[in-house]
Design a protein around this motif. Structure first.
Motif, PDB file in Angstrom:
ATOM      1  N   ALA A 254       0.833  -1.217   0.000  1.00 60.84           N
ATOM      2  CA  ALA A 254       0.000   0.000   0.000  1.00 60.84           C
ATOM      3  C   ALA A 254       0.865   1.264   0.000  1.00 60.84           C
ATOM      4  O   ALA A 254       0.441   2.314   0.471  1.00 60.84           O
TER       5      ALA A 254
ATOM      6  N   LEU B 242      -8.608  -0.878   1.736  1.00 56.68           N
ATOM      7  CA  LEU B 242      -7.719   0.274   1.866  1.00 56.68           C
ATOM      8  C   LEU B 242      -8.480   1.596   1.762  1.00 56.68           C
ATOM      9  O   LEU B 242      -9.499   1.687   1.076  1.00 56.68           O
ATOM     10  N   ILE B 243      -7.949   2.592   2.443  1.00 56.99           N
ATOM     11  CA  ILE B 243      -8.521   3.935   2.406  1.00 56.99           C
ATOM     12  C   ILE B 243      -7.723   4.779   1.416  1.00 56.99           C
ATOM     13  O   ILE B 243      -6.500   4.878   1.521  1.00 56.99           O
ATOM     14  N   LYS B 244      -8.413   5.386   0.452  1.00 57.62           N
ATOM     15  CA  LYS B 244      -7.739   6.249  -0.519  1.00 57.62           C
ATOM     16  C   LYS B 244      -7.328   7.559   0.133  1.00 57.62           C
ATOM     17  O   LYS B 244      -8.035   8.091   0.979  1.00 57.62           O
ATOM     18  N   THR B 245      -6.176   8.074  -0.289  1.00 51.71           N
ATOM     19  CA  THR B 245      -5.695   9.337   0.264  1.00 51.71           C
ATOM     20  C   THR B 245      -5.933  10.507  -0.683  1.00 51.71           C
ATOM     21  O   THR B 245      -5.774  11.651  -0.294  1.00 51.71           O
TER      22      THR B 245
ATOM     23  N   LYS C 257      -6.199   6.822  -7.838  1.00 51.70           N
ATOM     24  CA  LYS C 257      -6.648   5.502  -7.384  1.00 51.70           C
ATOM     25  C   LYS C 257      -5.502   4.625  -6.885  1.00 51.70           C
ATOM     26  O   LYS C 257      -5.738   3.613  -6.234  1.00 51.70           O
TER      27      LYS C 257
ATOM     28  N   GLU D 187      -3.071   5.678  -4.828  1.00 49.98           N
ATOM     29  CA  GLU D 187      -2.513   6.180  -3.564  1.00 49.98           C
ATOM     30  C   GLU D 187      -3.439   5.849  -2.412  1.00 49.98           C
ATOM     31  O   GLU D 187      -4.591   6.266  -2.374  1.00 49.98           O
ATOM     32  N   PHE D 188      -2.891   5.102  -1.451  1.00 51.77           N
ATOM     33  CA  PHE D 188      -3.684   4.660  -0.308  1.00 51.77           C
ATOM     34  C   PHE D 188      -2.952   4.969   0.995  1.00 51.77           C
ATOM     35  O   PHE D 188      -1.733   5.110   1.037  1.00 51.77           O
ATOM     36  N   ASP D 189      -3.714   5.056   2.065  1.00 51.79           N
ATOM     37  CA  ASP D 189      -3.137   5.153   3.401  1.00 51.79           C
ATOM     38  C   ASP D 189      -2.603   3.771   3.758  1.00 51.79           C
ATOM     39  O   ASP D 189      -3.359   2.803   3.788  1.00 51.79           O
TER      40      ASP D 189
END
Length: 305
Positions: free
Chosen positions: A94, A124-127, A131, A133-135
């Motif tokens: 991630a 996953l949580i998007k930052t 699409k 890039e995730f936390d």
């Protein structure tokens, strides 16, 4: 108004001074062991999960030394040798380890190394709108930790099928402990009157999502990202609006910025550990993922009264 602007700029200057003093880190001192399944992990939570599931059959090596923040750490020659010689390599994924894709690209296609992306399968949580890039701080959700531990268990079975039963039993026992941890969080945080937390490092989105909290961070996903004067002003306003009593900081990064901002806002500071690594003192005291998460829970309950 001018005075406040000067305060924010002064705090920002302090942060940049602290950041300029941060240096590189050495390699892990751990060694490969003959007769065991050697598992190299990219940072502490993966090491602790591996230890609990592998038990007596596994030699777990944590790449990042004790007391070192892993976001900007990169492997040295000894680390590379350990990774390529081990039976299993576990990394977070991630986007957490900036160096890992180069390493994976250097591994021979016919190598026996089992590679595990621990966060695979977690929601996953998007930052951002991008699409890709995730936390990456997935492990701060105990329920995600179960999924990560399961990925590690599956890799151990592939690498060492003779001890499949032991790995499955160890996983079942550890997953139950993680489920109990999740239950404690749900029970205790459901009772708090406040739901907003102020943190130095934007690491707690998964924890907030699971337990109905909201975080406001001084810095971004990396604890050494640079806040602006506007970021500091926004934090001050958040503290006043929600009557926040504490700014949380972490032990592996300087607390000077959080404490300076807390003094300006007339609030206190307290630790909320993102569990990216333990200090030598914590290791010596027998602390681990679950005990530190319980300490985090106690501090959250205190702050949210």
């Amino acid at each position: 108004m001018r005075k406040k602007g000067f305060v924010y700029i002064s705090i920002l200057a302090l942060f940049l001074l602290v950041l300029s003093g941060c240096g590189g880190a050495s390699s892990s001192k751990a060694e490969l062991v003959q007769g065991k399944i050697n598992v190299v992990t990219s940072f502490y939570p993966l090491y602790d999960f591996t230890r609990n599931i592998g038990g007596e059959y596994v030699n777990a090596i944590n790449l990042v030394p004790a007391g070192v923040e892993p976001h900007d750490w990169s492997p040295k020659s000894k680390d590379m040798k350990n990774m390529t010689s081990a039976q299993v390599f576990v990394y977070q994924g991630a986007g957490f380890e900036g160096w890992v894709q180069d390493f994976l690209g250097s591994v021979s296609a016919d190598a026996a190394l089992k590679v595990v992306e621990a966060s695979k399968g977690a929601e996953l949580i998007k930052t951002s709108d991008n699409k890709d890039e995730f936390d990456p701080h997935v492990w701060l959700s105990p329920l995600n930790a179960v999924k990560m531990a399961n990925n590690i268990k599956d890799a151990l079975i592939q690498a060492d099928p003779a001890h499949k039963v032991a790995y499955e039993q160890n996983f079942k026992s550890y997953a139950a402990k993680l489920a109990d941890l999740d239950s404690r969080y749900k029970t205790e945080l459901s009772k708090t009157s406040k739901k907003e937390i102020a943190v130095s490092h934007q690491a707690f989105a998964y924890l907030c999502r699971d337990y109905g909290l909201t975080q406001m961070a001084i810095m971004g996903l990396s604890p050494d990202s640079e806040p602006t004067a506007q970021d500091l002003k926004n934090m001050n306003e958040f503290i006043k609006e929600h009557q926040v009593k504490y700014i949380f900081f972490e032990e592996l990064v300087s607390d000077k910025l959080a404490k300076t901002l807390a003094k300006d806002a007339k609030v206190d500071t307290m630790v909320l550990n993102p569990l990216e690594g333990l200090t030598e003192e914590q290791i010596g005291a027998g602390e681990d993922y679950i005990s530190i998460m319980d300490e985090n829970l106690n501090n959250l309950v205190k702050a949210l009264q």
